[in-house]
Design a protein around this motif. Structure first.
Motif, mmCIF file in Angstrom:
data_model
loop_
_atom_site.group_PDB
_atom_site.id
_atom_site.type_symbol
_atom_site.label_atom_id
_atom_site.label_comp_id
_atom_site.label_asym_id
_atom_site.label_seq_id
_atom_site.Cartn_x
_atom_site.Cartn_y
_atom_site.Cartn_z
ATOM 1 N N THR A 1 -11.171 -0.516 5.071
ATOM 2 C CA THR A 1 -10.014 0.332 5.412
ATOM 3 C C THR A 1 -10.400 1.809 5.303
ATOM 4 O O THR A 1 -10.065 2.625 6.176
ATOM 5 N N SER B 1 -7.485 1.983 -4.808
ATOM 6 C CA SER B 1 -8.618 1.214 -4.314
ATOM 7 C C SER B 1 -9.214 1.808 -3.036
ATOM 8 O O SER B 1 -10.430 2.007 -2.929
ATOM 9 N N VAL B 2 -8.371 2.091 -2.066
ATOM 10 C CA VAL B 2 -8.836 2.670 -0.800
ATOM 11 C C VAL B 2 -9.133 4.157 -0.991
ATOM 12 O O VAL B 2 -10.177 4.664 -0.573
ATOM 13 N N GLY C 1 -1.481 10.591 -9.418
ATOM 14 C CA GLY C 1 -0.247 10.685 -10.198
ATOM 15 C C GLY C 1 -0.363 10.843 -11.701
ATOM 16 O O GLY C 1 0.660 10.842 -12.383
ATOM 17 N N LYS D 1 -6.351 10.562 -14.045
ATOM 18 C CA LYS D 1 -6.911 10.286 -12.720
ATOM 19 C C LYS D 1 -7.384 11.584 -12.073
ATOM 20 O O LYS D 1 -8.446 11.630 -11.452
ATOM 21 N N TYR E 1 0.922 14.772 -8.058
ATOM 22 C CA TYR E 1 2.207 14.860 -7.350
ATOM 23 C C TYR E 1 3.415 14.742 -8.286
ATOM 24 O O TYR E 1 4.548 15.010 -7.887
ATOM 25 N N ASN F 1 -1.897 7.306 2.154
ATOM 26 C CA ASN F 1 -1.717 6.004 1.502
ATOM 27 C C ASN F 1 -0.299 5.810 1.002
ATOM 28 O O ASN F 1 0.031 4.727 0.517
ATOM 29 N N CYS G 1 -2.399 4.912 6.787
ATOM 30 C CA CYS G 1 -3.025 3.736 6.187
ATOM 31 C C CYS G 1 -1.976 2.921 5.443
ATOM 32 O O CYS G 1 -1.908 1.706 5.586
ATOM 33 N N TYR H 1 7.577 1.042 0.064
ATOM 34 C CA TYR H 1 7.664 -0.424 0.090
ATOM 35 C C TYR H 1 8.769 -0.968 -0.822
ATOM 36 O O TYR H 1 9.368 -1.997 -0.519
ATOM 37 N N PHE I 1 -3.036 1.875 11.641
ATOM 38 C CA PHE I 1 -4.121 0.922 11.938
ATOM 39 C C PHE I 1 -4.109 -0.170 10.874
ATOM 40 O O PHE I 1 -3.550 0.019 9.786
ATOM 41 N N ALA J 1 -6.922 -2.702 9.033
ATOM 42 C CA ALA J 1 -8.384 -2.850 8.902
ATOM 43 C C ALA J 1 -8.897 -4.178 9.466
ATOM 44 O O ALA J 1 -10.004 -4.233 10.011
ATOM 45 N N VAL K 1 -0.111 -1.742 -9.836
ATOM 46 C CA VAL K 1 -0.326 -0.975 -8.608
ATOM 47 C C VAL K 1 0.861 -0.045 -8.329
ATOM 48 O O VAL K 1 0.683 1.137 -8.013
ATOM 49 N N ASN L 1 -3.534 1.699 -12.266
ATOM 50 C CA ASN L 1 -4.924 1.386 -11.902
ATOM 51 C C ASN L 1 -5.701 2.628 -11.509
ATOM 52 O O ASN L 1 -5.157 3.580 -10.952
HETATM 53 N N1 LIG Z 1 -3.877 -0.219 6.931
HETATM 54 C C1 LIG Z 1 -4.615 -1.111 6.289
HETATM 55 O O1 LIG Z 1 -5.347 -1.912 6.872
HETATM 56 C C2 LIG Z 1 -4.553 -1.130 4.791
HETATM 57 C C3 LIG Z 1 -5.487 -1.884 4.034
HETATM 58 C C4 LIG Z 1 -5.417 -1.811 2.632
HETATM 59 C C5 LIG Z 1 -4.431 -1.037 2.030
HETATM 60 N N2 LIG Z 1 -3.534 -0.349 2.804
HETATM 61 C C6 LIG Z 1 -2.510 0.507 2.218
HETATM 62 O O2 LIG Z 1 -3.179 1.621 1.663
HETATM 63 C C7 LIG Z 1 -2.469 2.102 0.534
HETATM 64 C C8 LIG Z 1 -3.404 2.163 -0.646
HETATM 65 O O3 LIG Z 1 -3.867 0.857 -0.916
HETATM 66 P P1 LIG Z 1 -4.777 0.600 -2.182
HETATM 67 O O4 LIG Z 1 -5.230 -0.807 -2.119
HETATM 68 O O5 LIG Z 1 -5.745 1.686 -2.335
HETATM 69 O O6 LIG Z 1 -3.693 0.752 -3.319
HETATM 70 P P2 LIG Z 1 -3.856 0.690 -4.865
HETATM 71 O O7 LIG Z 1 -5.239 0.667 -5.357
HETATM 72 O O8 LIG Z 1 -3.026 -0.419 -5.231
HETATM 73 O O9 LIG Z 1 -3.271 2.069 -5.351
HETATM 74 C C9 LIG Z 1 -2.048 2.467 -5.014
HETATM 75 C C10 LIG Z 1 -1.808 3.755 -5.780
HETATM 76 O O10 LIG Z 1 -0.704 4.396 -5.151
HETATM 77 C C11 LIG Z 1 -0.093 5.241 -6.097
HETATM 78 N N3 LIG Z 1 1.350 5.165 -5.972
HETATM 79 C C12 LIG Z 1 2.172 4.161 -6.346
HETATM 80 N N4 LIG Z 1 3.439 4.461 -6.072
HETATM 81 C C13 LIG Z 1 3.417 5.705 -5.510
HETATM 82 C C14 LIG Z 1 4.425 6.572 -5.012
HETATM 83 N N5 LIG Z 1 5.714 6.231 -5.039
HETATM 84 N N6 LIG Z 1 4.046 7.773 -4.502
HETATM 85 C C15 LIG Z 1 2.747 8.131 -4.483
HETATM 86 N N7 LIG Z 1 1.739 7.354 -4.943
HETATM 87 C C16 LIG Z 1 2.089 6.150 -5.440
HETATM 88 C C17 LIG Z 1 -0.530 4.786 -7.492
HETATM 89 O O11 LIG Z 1 -1.353 5.774 -8.089
HETATM 90 P P3 LIG Z 1 -0.765 7.167 -8.682
HETATM 91 O O12 LIG Z 1 -1.052 7.186 -10.126
HETATM 92 O O13 LIG Z 1 -1.541 8.178 -7.918
HETATM 93 O O14 LIG Z 1 0.701 7.173 -8.393
HETATM 94 C C18 LIG Z 1 -1.355 3.539 -7.219
HETATM 95 O O15 LIG Z 1 -2.438 3.410 -8.107
HETATM 96 C C19 LIG Z 1 -1.303 1.161 0.307
HETATM 97 O O16 LIG Z 1 -0.139 1.760 0.823
HETATM 98 C C20 LIG Z 1 -1.695 -0.080 1.108
HETATM 99 O O17 LIG Z 1 -0.575 -0.768 1.569
HETATM 100 C C21 LIG Z 1 -3.582 -0.382 4.156
#
Ligand SMILES: NC(=O)c1ccc[n+]([C@@H]2O[C@H](COP(=O)([O-])OP(=O)(O)OC[C@H]3O[C@@H](n4cnc5c(N)ncnc54)[C@H](OP(=O)(O)O)[C@@H]3O)[C@@H](O)[C@H]2O)c1
Length: 351
Positions: free
Chosen positions: A138, A163-164, A185, A189, A204, A225, A247, A253, A277, A279, A329, A334
């Motif tokens: 991604t 993660s991303v 956040g 971090k 933020y 994200n 992304c 959500y 998009f 991935a 998450v 995380n």
């Molecule tokens: N398009 C694709 O193919 C694809 C593939 C994978 C993932 N994604 C999307 O990409 C995004 C990131 O995925 P990931 O796997 O990296 O997620 P992740 O590791 O689960 O991390 C998400 C992070 O978002 C932050 N967050 C949570 N609530 C929030 C809010 N209300 N406002 C701002 N930040 C917030 C948190 O960190 P803080 O401490 O910074 O708040 C959390 O650690 C997600 O939205 C996921 O759905 C898309």
């Protein structure tokens, strides 16, 4: 030949959450007898499952890029595991495999749903769910294919310690002459992101965030994200021909009401683009991304972390930590990729 298990525990969708986070009622634990394998099938002991923000979306009965998980169905999740028994050509005991293994101790199904994985010397099996898994894919295709990142550009990444985001941030830092602004956040971090070499790091949740963000100035690429309010702020600060990589929208959500974006007209004035998009659609090119990320890693330009939830003491597997994984998450506990270790002390009892 190893012992073959007779039963398997799993978490199935019990009640869809209503516009909000998952609750104790969302999933229920059940135990099933493992049937005998048919020709072409493989039995896999699930070792680790990926916890993804988008799993919350799979619980909604709405149209999306994937069908919703149905009531009574095992919760969908990407995972890695080891083959326990096989009646399929090319799969033998102890092979490491990747697939949509779900929140369960054992996965049984046709071999065509599994992919073999090899962990390079010095590597970790869990990298198949993180750096070289969907998160890495991604990050790479998002920033290069959708973001069309060029030398010397100003890049903003939200969810930068997720993660991303952690991968995108380090790709951008390694890219020639880019200015990298990371948003996360918590102070911890932010401190980690600074150590990685970001030019500016913003929290933020800080009361002065809006003011500090204005000082970032005009932006060429935004890797989004989180969606919502931060996206709206970015829309007001676009350079001509800027690209917004849609992304994810984790801030939306679980939201009761969607954040009303007000600055989209700037896309017209700035001749900018905002592109979504998925991935998975890049599957045919995954090896290109893997090669690129492995090279960055070998040069020491990518440091990647995991937030691992293991089975609780006295519990036979890690299923009891899956719902907690989603809370991790959504509450931002995380740093890097969130995983649950499923395999624990479950007994194998039948030959
Ligand atoms: N398009 C694709 O193919 C694809 C593939 C994978 C993932 N994604 C999307 O990409 C995004 C990131 O995925 P990931 O796997 O990296 O997620 P992740 O590791 O689960 O991390 C998400 C992070 O978002 C932050 N967050 C949570 N609530 C929030 C809010 N209300 N406002 C701002 N930040 C917030 C948190 O960190 P803080 O401490 O910074 O708040 C959390 O650690 C997600 O939205 C996921 O759905 C898309």
């Amino acid at each position: 030949m190893s012992l073959i298990p007779t039963d398997s525990q799993r978490l199935v969708l019990h009640k869809r959450p209503e516009r909000g986070p998952v609750t104790d009622e969302t999933f229920s634990l059940e135990s099933i007898s493992i049937p005998d394998l048919k020709d072409g099938e493989v039995l896999v002991r699930v070792e680790y499952v990926s916890i993804d923000a988008t799993m919350r979306n799979w619980l909604n009965p709405t149209r999306s890029y994937m069908r919703p998980v149905e009531i009574g169905e095992v919760m969908r999740a990407g995972g890695i595991g080891r083959v326990v028994a096989s009646r399929a050509k090319g799969f033998v005991e102890n092979d490491l495999v990747f697939g949509t293994l779900g929140w369960q101790e054992y996965w049984l199904g046709p071999a065509k749903h599994l992919e073999h994985r090899q962990t390079p010397r010095g590597g970790k099996d869990i990298d198949h769910l993180g750096l070289f898994g969907i998160s890495g894919m991604t990050a790479y295709f998002g920033i290069f294919d959708i973001g069309r990142l060029k030398d010397g550009e100003k890049v903003v990444i939200s969810g930068a310690a997720g993660s991303v985001g952690l991968i995108v941030t380090q790709i951008a830092i390694a890219h020639p002459k880019c200015t990298v602004i990371a948003i996360a956040g918590t102070p911890d971090k932010c401190a980690e992101l600074e150590k990685l070499g970001c030019h500016t790091v913003l929290n933020y949740r800080d009361p002065n965030f809006r003011k500090a963000f204005k000082k970032v100035g005009l932006i060429d690429v935004y890797f989004d994200n989180v969606g919502g309010e931060i996206l709206d702020m970015v829309l007001a600060q676009l350079n001509p021909h800027a690209r917004i990589v849609c992304c994810g929208a984790i801030s939306q959500y679980n939201a009761k009401t969607p954040y009303p974006l007000t600055n989209t007209p700037s896309l017209i004035a700035m001749k900018a683009s905002m592109t979504g998009f998925i991935a998975f659609e890049y599957a045919a090119r995954y090896s290109e991304a893997t090669t690129y990320l492995a090279e960055l890693q070998s040069k020491g330009s990518i440091k990647y972390e995991y937030h691992l939830l293991e089975p609780r003491q006295g519990e036979r597997n890690g299923l009891g930590r899956c719902t907690e994984g989603m809370e991790v998450v959504y509450q931002g506990k995380n740093y890097g990729k969130t995983l649950v270790k499923i395999s624990g002390n479950q007994q194998s009892s039948k030959l």
